[in-house]
Design a protein around this motif. Structure first.
Motif, mmCIF file in Angstrom:
data_model
loop_
_atom_site.group_PDB
_atom_site.id
_atom_site.type_symbol
_atom_site.label_atom_id
_atom_site.label_comp_id
_atom_site.label_asym_id
_atom_site.label_seq_id
_atom_site.Cartn_x
_atom_site.Cartn_y
_atom_site.Cartn_z
ATOM 1 N N UNK A 35 15.653 1.360 6.411
ATOM 2 C CA UNK A 35 14.316 1.916 6.200
ATOM 3 C C UNK A 35 14.274 2.834 4.980
ATOM 4 N N UNK A 36 13.187 2.761 4.271
ATOM 5 C CA UNK A 36 12.977 3.614 3.103
ATOM 6 C C UNK A 36 11.663 4.357 3.295
ATOM 7 N N UNK A 37 11.757 5.495 3.957
ATOM 8 C CA UNK A 37 10.553 6.235 4.316
ATOM 9 C C UNK A 37 10.535 7.597 3.642
ATOM 10 N N UNK A 38 9.328 8.078 3.393
ATOM 11 C CA UNK A 38 9.148 9.452 2.946
ATOM 12 C C UNK A 38 8.601 10.250 4.125
ATOM 13 N N UNK A 39 9.239 11.328 4.449
ATOM 14 C CA UNK A 39 8.901 12.080 5.653
ATOM 15 C C UNK A 39 7.442 12.529 5.673
ATOM 16 N N UNK A 90 2.986 -7.992 10.419
ATOM 17 C CA UNK A 90 3.349 -9.380 10.124
ATOM 18 C C UNK A 90 4.206 -9.999 11.221
ATOM 19 N N UNK A 91 5.165 -9.251 11.727
ATOM 20 C CA UNK A 91 6.099 -9.802 12.715
ATOM 21 C C UNK A 91 5.407 -10.226 13.999
ATOM 22 N N UNK A 132 7.668 -1.499 12.626
ATOM 23 C CA UNK A 132 8.266 -1.368 11.302
ATOM 24 C C UNK A 132 8.063 -2.643 10.494
ATOM 25 N N UNK A 133 7.640 -2.465 9.257
ATOM 26 C CA UNK A 133 7.454 -3.578 8.333
ATOM 27 C C UNK A 133 7.996 -3.137 6.976
ATOM 28 N N UNK A 134 9.033 -3.824 6.451
ATOM 29 C CA UNK A 134 9.609 -3.408 5.162
ATOM 30 C C UNK A 134 8.639 -3.581 3.990
ATOM 31 N N UNK A 135 7.629 -4.435 4.158
ATOM 32 C CA UNK A 135 6.636 -4.661 3.108
ATOM 33 C C UNK A 135 5.240 -4.553 3.728
ATOM 34 N N UNK A 136 4.826 -3.333 4.095
ATOM 35 C CA UNK A 136 3.599 -3.167 4.890
ATOM 36 C C UNK A 136 2.327 -3.393 4.077
ATOM 37 N N UNK A 137 1.298 -3.842 4.797
ATOM 38 C CA UNK A 137 -0.053 -3.888 4.247
ATOM 39 C C UNK A 137 -0.875 -2.886 5.046
ATOM 40 N N UNK A 138 -1.271 -1.818 4.393
ATOM 41 C CA UNK A 138 -1.986 -0.744 5.074
ATOM 42 C C UNK A 138 -3.117 -0.279 4.173
ATOM 43 N N UNK A 139 -4.343 -0.549 4.592
ATOM 44 C CA UNK A 139 -5.511 -0.164 3.823
ATOM 45 C C UNK A 139 -6.303 0.902 4.573
ATOM 46 N N UNK A 140 -7.099 1.667 3.832
ATOM 47 C CA UNK A 140 -7.786 2.800 4.451
ATOM 48 C C UNK A 140 -9.092 3.097 3.723
ATOM 49 N N UNK A 169 -0.569 -12.042 3.943
ATOM 50 C CA UNK A 169 0.509 -11.802 3.000
ATOM 51 C C UNK A 169 0.183 -10.753 1.950
ATOM 52 N N UNK A 170 -1.103 -10.495 1.718
ATOM 53 C CA UNK A 170 -1.456 -9.579 0.629
ATOM 54 C C UNK A 170 -2.637 -8.695 1.038
ATOM 55 N N UNK A 171 -2.890 -7.667 0.213
ATOM 56 C CA UNK A 171 -3.964 -6.724 0.502
ATOM 57 C C UNK A 171 -5.323 -7.399 0.573
ATOM 58 N N UNK A 172 -5.517 -8.427 -0.225
ATOM 59 C CA UNK A 172 -6.816 -9.095 -0.264
ATOM 60 C C UNK A 172 -7.172 -9.705 1.083
ATOM 61 N N UNK A 173 -6.151 -10.210 1.809
ATOM 62 C CA UNK A 173 -6.405 -10.788 3.128
ATOM 63 C C UNK A 173 -6.953 -9.734 4.085
#
Length: 570
Positions: A392-396, A334-335, A355-363, A303-307
């Motif tokens: 969707x709310x994306x920045x190109x 998540x899905x 697609x995830x409207x509330x993504x968790x993406x770390x790098x 559910x969160x970045x810490x996970x």
């Protein structure tokens, strides 16, 4: 005062220079264009002896013309294909030529060849001095053909070999080989014992690519001998655990470049940075390049970045970021209850976008890596439109897959609003060449889906291949076949559809006579026979070749002039 000299022209260049120019041109350009510019070029095209022919890229009409024009002694490389865009090509070629007619042939590739047809070809090519030989076969393999392959590999000059094997087949090929000169080898699935056989009998092997290697608990119980010839190893679709891979990799401690992509549905998690660090430090001391895509299925949803940070933290060590400079990204899907971890840039040409409207993406990447550069190797993108339930709310600049030429879309139910705009933010739609679309085409939503698909296709200016199929093998379109054929633009050369009636096939071919090839899939309880379809097409006086596979029929057409189907005056 000296007379002004005329400007030099291409035809005045020495023949040796013209030969060097021809090396960079494809055979269609040389034989169908350059050849007819002037008599000099006509003669040079006949004497040029370094032709590389990729027949899989030709139309049937140009295939027929080039087969009449080529001199076998001038050909050094041939690619032949029975894939959907050129069905029946291999048989058609072999009715005109025997492979041993090409005395200077050095590279030969067969794509989607039937295993039953391969035996005679292998007998025919034994006298050839091939350096590279590639086979992608279909059908059941047999021992006698494997024995002929063994004889082929025993010839000392073969350096590169590719075969889509299943487990326990490599042993039948290599067991009679004294010592192979192979430097490059590509196989499918092999066993751990077969991996040892390959290393034992291929002392010059440098690059090995495979789908997966089966490793049992018994394999891990016995000590193994290490071999130091291999420098590059790729596993394209593995299900192995990290413990199995450690035993597997111990056979090749000299590897410099390693690439591992594990299966989307793998039960084994490879996301353990600490174990990989230890494995590399103790077993793969020469490793300089490490590319991977790891998936991990989990029961709970992160559910969160810490996970997710717990998973990526071991890859933030100085060993990864400073010593090796290997950077990774980690995404929680998540899905699907799935985590995806991959090195940067993404090492595969195919990618599934989730697609995830509330993504968790770390790098762990530096700021200089934007999304476009990270995904620069992706050529084929898969998207499930059913996942897009919110706008969707994306920045190109963040989500652009700059080099995608093949798109696979699937949807169940209605086409989501704004999804065409969403796709256009992900990829450069104008450069798409291949589009595959699958839907349930139910009675309530089929009209909406076809209308939206039509609008999307109108945005693709260079579409060459289109596939429109139901999600289920025996599903129906619930849409008029004429409406489906109307969405196909003139730029499309290959079409794949499902049909249930002969009149559907005749309607499509009459309406879309610009197609170079077409594939018809039919249900398991089909109501038409392939003989009916072939018979109708033969009576239409259309030049074609065909290939039948289980539950599908494929045609390859020649275009000499516009067709006159159904007109009794022609």
């Amino acid at each position: 005062m000296p007379l002004p000299q005329s400007a030099p022209t291409l035809s005045t260049l020495p023949v040796e220079i013209l030969y060097q120019i021809l090396i960079y041109l494809d055979i269609e350009t040389i034989l169908l264009s350059v050849r007819y510019v002037a008599k000099t070029f006509y003669l040079i095209s006949n004497s040029f002896n370094h032709y590389h022919i990729d027949f899989s890229a030709l139309s049937k009409r140009n295939f027929d013309i080039i087969c009449r024009l080529i001199y076998p002694e001038n050909i050094v490389s041939i690619i032949l294909s029975n894939e959907d865009t050129t069905p029946g090509q291999i048989d058609l070629f072999l009715t005109r030529f025997r492979v041993h007619y090409f005395p200077h042939l050095r590279s030969l590739t067969f794509r989607s060849i039937d295993w039953a047809d391969l035996h005679g070809i292998l007998t025919d090519i034994l006298p050839c001095s091939l350096i590279s030989f590639s086979i992608h076969s279909q059908g059941k393999q047999n021992k006698s053909t494997l024995c002929l392959l063994s004889q082929r590999l025993n010839q000392s000059n073969l350096q590169s070999f590719s075969l889509n094997t299943h487990a326990h087949q490599i042993e039948g090929i290599f067991k009679n080989i004294s010592e192979s000169s192979l430097t490059h080898l590509t196989v499918g699935i092999i066993t751990f014992n077969e991996y040892q056989i390959i290393l034992r009998y291929c002392p010059q092997l440098r690059i090995l690519t495979m789908d997966d290697c089966w490793i049992s608990d018994t394999d891990r119980c016995f000590p193994t001998k290490s071999y130091r010839q291999l420098t590059s190893l790729t596993l394209q679709d593995t299900n192995r655990s990290i413990e199995q891979l450690e035993h597997f990799l111990s056979l090749s401690p000299s590897i410099i470049e390693l690439k591992i992509i594990n299966s989307l549905s793998t039960p084994n998690s490879l996301i353990d940075g600490s174990k990989w660090t230890m494995l590399i430090k103790t077993t793969l001391l020469s490793l300089r390049l490490f590319h991977f895509v790891f998936y991990q299925v989990h029961l709970r949803i992160y559910q969160c970045n810490a996970d997710v940070e717990v998973l990526i933290q071991p890859f933030r060590s100085s060993f990864w970021l400073e010593d090796k400079q290997w950077f990774v990204k980690c995404q929680s899907i998540k899905s699907l209850h799935k985590v995806k971890l991959f090195t940067v840039p993404f090492p595969s040409s195919s990618c599934e976008y989730n697609y995830d409207p509330d993504p968790i993406l770390l790098s762990t990447t530096p700021r200089k890596f934007n999304h476009s550069s990270i995904m620069k190797h992706v050529r084929c993108l898969s998207i499930n439109l059913s996942e897009i339930k919110t706008k969707p709310n994306l920045r190109k600049e963040d989500f652009f897959f700059a080099n995608v030429i093949e798109l696979k879309l699937s949807i169940r139910g209605e086409w989501p609003a704004d999804s065409i705009h969403f796709i256009s933010m992900l990829i450069n739609v104008s450069q798409l060449q291949n589009l595959s679309f699958q839907s349930d085409f139910n009675q309530k939503t089929a009209a909406n889906v076809v209308d939206s698909l039509t609008k999307f296709i109108q945005r693709i200016s260079h579409l060459r291949s289109l596939s429109v199929l139901p999600l289920d093998v025996n599903g129906q379109y619930h849409v008029d076949m004429a409406n489906l054929s109307s969405i196909v633009p003139l730029s499309v050369e290959h079409l794949t559809l499902k049909i249930e009636k002969l009149e559907h096939m005749t309607l499509l071919i009459k309406n879309l006579d610009h197609l170079s090839s077409v594939s018809f899939n039919y249900p398991h309880d089909r109501k038409i026979t392939s003989d009916e379809m072939i018979g109708w097409l033969s009576n239409s006086r259309r030049d074609f070749s065909h290939l039948e596979r289980e539950y599908s029929l494929h045609f390859w057409f020649s275009h000499h002039q516009r067709s006159h189907f159904g007109n009794p005056d022609h």
